[in-house]
Design an enzyme around this catalytic site. Sequence first.
Site, short mmCIF file in Angstrom:
data_model
loop_
_atom_site.label_atom_id
_atom_site.label_comp_id
_atom_site.label_asym_id
_atom_site.label_seq_id
_atom_site.Cartn_x
_atom_site.Cartn_y
_atom_site.Cartn_z
N GLY A 109 47.44 46.27 52.45
CA GLY A 109 46.31 45.33 52.55
C GLY A 109 46.83 43.96 52.96
O GLY A 109 48.06 43.74 52.99
N SER A 145 45.57 40.17 49.04
CA SER A 145 44.48 41.11 48.75
C SER A 145 44.58 41.60 47.30
O SER A 145 43.58 42.03 46.72
CB SER A 145 44.51 42.29 49.72
N SER A 204 52.32 46.23 55.13
CA SER A 204 52.41 47.37 56.07
C SER A 204 51.17 47.42 56.98
O SER A 204 50.36 48.34 56.87
CB SER A 204 52.64 48.69 55.32
P1 ADP Z 1 49.35 40.62 47.60
O1 ADP Z 1 50.43 41.32 46.84
O2 ADP Z 1 48.37 41.56 48.21
O3 ADP Z 1 49.88 39.60 48.57
P2 ADP Z 1 48.90 39.21 45.14
O4 ADP Z 1 48.75 40.30 44.12
O5 ADP Z 1 50.23 38.51 45.24
O6 ADP Z 1 48.47 39.81 46.57
O7 ADP Z 1 47.79 38.09 44.93
C1 ADP Z 1 46.43 38.41 44.68
C2 ADP Z 1 45.75 37.22 44.00
O8 ADP Z 1 44.37 37.54 43.78
C3 ADP Z 1 46.35 36.92 42.63
O9 ADP Z 1 46.38 35.53 42.46
C4 ADP Z 1 45.35 37.59 41.68
O10 ADP Z 1 45.32 36.96 40.41
C5 ADP Z 1 44.04 37.39 42.41
N1 ADP Z 1 42.99 38.38 42.07
C6 ADP Z 1 41.72 38.09 41.70
N2 ADP Z 1 41.01 39.19 41.45
C7 ADP Z 1 41.85 40.23 41.66
C8 ADP Z 1 41.69 41.64 41.55
N3 ADP Z 1 40.55 42.22 41.19
N4 ADP Z 1 42.74 42.42 41.87
C9 ADP Z 1 43.91 41.86 42.26
N5 ADP Z 1 44.13 40.54 42.38
C10 ADP Z 1 43.10 39.72 42.07
#
Ligand code: ADP
EC number: 2.7.1.25
Length: 214
Positions: free
Chosen positions: A30, A34, A104
Amino acid sequence: MNITWHEQTLSKAARAKSKSQKSYVLWFTGLSASGKSTLANALEHRLHASGHHTYLLDGDNVRHGLNQDLGFSDEDRVENIRRIAEVSKLFVNAGTIILCAFISPFKRDRDMARAILPQGEFIEVYVNTPLTVCEQRDPKGLYRKARQGEIRQFTGIDSAYEAPDNPEITINTENKNVENCVDELLVYLQQNNLIHRNELLGNGNIPSCRSMLT
Ligand code: ADP
């Protein structure tokens, strides 16, 4: 090349059985922000708490070690995913549930990773959070930098994200908290006999499958 494959006589199934589990890859894909890392991390805690043996491989961490020689050219991105998939396969052979959190963005790279794993042991989790939401979250300030031209080839801004056509699981994190999303993932795993039966749905932490699906 004088290299031959050495057949091991202790099987993957035997190794997994000693942990009373099946082993497979959960591949989170994603956009940046995401929620891939957040969900993979929270899911790993829930699996661990119910006695599953897990390991989490996360994008940036892998680039600190195994893939520190790789950059972001097209060639290097492919090699990045190939190595991660090969490492995942070793973990699966060791009987472990491995969670991989990598943007990815390209279908062909994810398909390559899928092809490296045996059928049924690659579970694609599409974290389908709209770009506008990811950009609002921007936990690392990367979208802001990309919009200002400080980062080039940023997925979703000036580099494509190719959404999966047939992911095993799709999660939209907009308007849901992390625990609700993890519950959805656990329901899928339980319905597909990929986690210990009754341990997760029966503990009052997550709603029954029926209520999740209606
Ligand atoms: P990625 O790994 O996809 O780059 P991260 O997990 O690092 O994304 O960041 C996602 C952000 O979105 C975090 O700050 C998280 O707290 C926030 N967030 C809010 N709602 C959700 C949810 N339902 N699921 C996952 N992350 C969430």
